[in-house]
Design an enzyme around this catalytic site. Structure first.
Site, PDB file in Angstrom:
ATOM      1  N   ASP A  54       0.874  -1.180   0.000  1.00  0.00           N
ATOM      2  CA  ASP A  54       0.000   0.000   0.000  1.00  0.00           C
ATOM      3  C   ASP A  54       0.905   1.221   0.000  1.00  0.00           C
ATOM      4  OD1 ASP A  54      -1.853  -1.945   0.442  1.00  0.00           O
ATOM      5  OD2 ASP A  54      -2.382  -1.305   2.462  1.00  0.00           O
ATOM      6  N   GLU A  87     -11.014   2.737   9.732  1.00  0.00           N
ATOM      7  CA  GLU A  87     -10.168   2.717  10.930  1.00  0.00           C
ATOM      8  C   GLU A  87     -10.713   3.507  12.108  1.00  0.00           C
ATOM      9  OE1 GLU A  87      -5.981   3.413  10.347  1.00  0.00           O
ATOM     10  OE2 GLU A  87      -6.133   2.985   8.188  1.00  0.00           O
TER      11      GLU A  87
END
Length: 219
Positions: free
Chosen positions: A26, A114
């Site tokens: 990522d 998140e």
């Protein structure tokens, strides 16, 4: 004998050196300017997810450069949006769509989950599920969902079974979700090393018999 994918033991021995799983990375502006030609030469990294946007108005200022060069040097590319539960959902979708254009995608969109942003679990889930519906309608396929093991176990357990999942847990132990559901990918470190990248890089790999074809973008 090493029988599972292990956490990086040193700069010279990393997870992808000790197993046969399909690995990827990522990337976002946090990595700065990346030497994509060097990254592309690393045959152990098959894919990259690039941060495209966050909330209703933030974009990653390295996204356009990263996606162009990642394609140029042979990686399979997907894009992700950092979800802000309190932000206007349509504005978040529009922000993501302005960056994550279907024609540029090899992999399905990913939603980074998140934070509850201070909402109750019910309020957070209501916002998230409405947003996922918008994303699915816009891209005509379900997105991949990314979250941490503890976040999933506390707030999402048993609620997102219809979605493929990338789970983040930075330990040598493989993640265990409390509803025992299967998941496609494991982000096993946020402190990986990769030639062509200054500083740390997030690395992930597929679990079990899961493979890259499962997250290919359907054009």
């Amino acid at each position: 004998m090493i029988t599972t994918c292990a956490f990086a033991q040193s700069f010279s021995i990393q997870c992808e050196d000790t197993c046969t799983h399909v690995h990827g990375i990522d990337m976002s502006h946090y990595q700065g300017d990346v030497f994509w030609e060097t990254v592309g030469e690393n045959s152990k990294m098959a894919y990259v997810y690039l941060k495209a946007s966050e909330g209703g108005d933030r974009i990653d200022d390295k996204y356009k450069q990263n996606i162009e060069l990642a394609h140029k040097y042979g990686l399979k590319v997907g894009s992700y949006h950092f979800f802000r539960p309190r932000a206007d959902l349509q504005k978040q979708l529009d922000n993501f769509k302005a960056q994550c254009r279907p024609g540029d995608q090899d992999l399905i969109p990913m939603i980074d989950i998140e934070t509850k942003s201070g909402l109750s679990t019910d309020e957070f889930c209501d916002s998230l599920f409405k947003f996922l519906t918008l994303v699915e309608k816009a891209y005509k396929q379900k997105p991949l969902l990314y979250t941490f093991t503890n976040f999933y176990n506390h707030y999402l357990s048993g609620k997102i079974d219809g979605y493929q999942l990338m789970v983040a847990q930075y330990t040598q132990r493989e993640p265990v979700l409390n509803d025992e559901r299967d998941f496609s990918m494991w982000q096993y470190t946020g402190k990986g090393h990769l030639n062509g990248v200054n500083g740390y890089v997030d690395k992930s790999r597929f679990m079990g018999k899961h493979s890259l074809r499962e997250i290919r973008y359907r054009h």
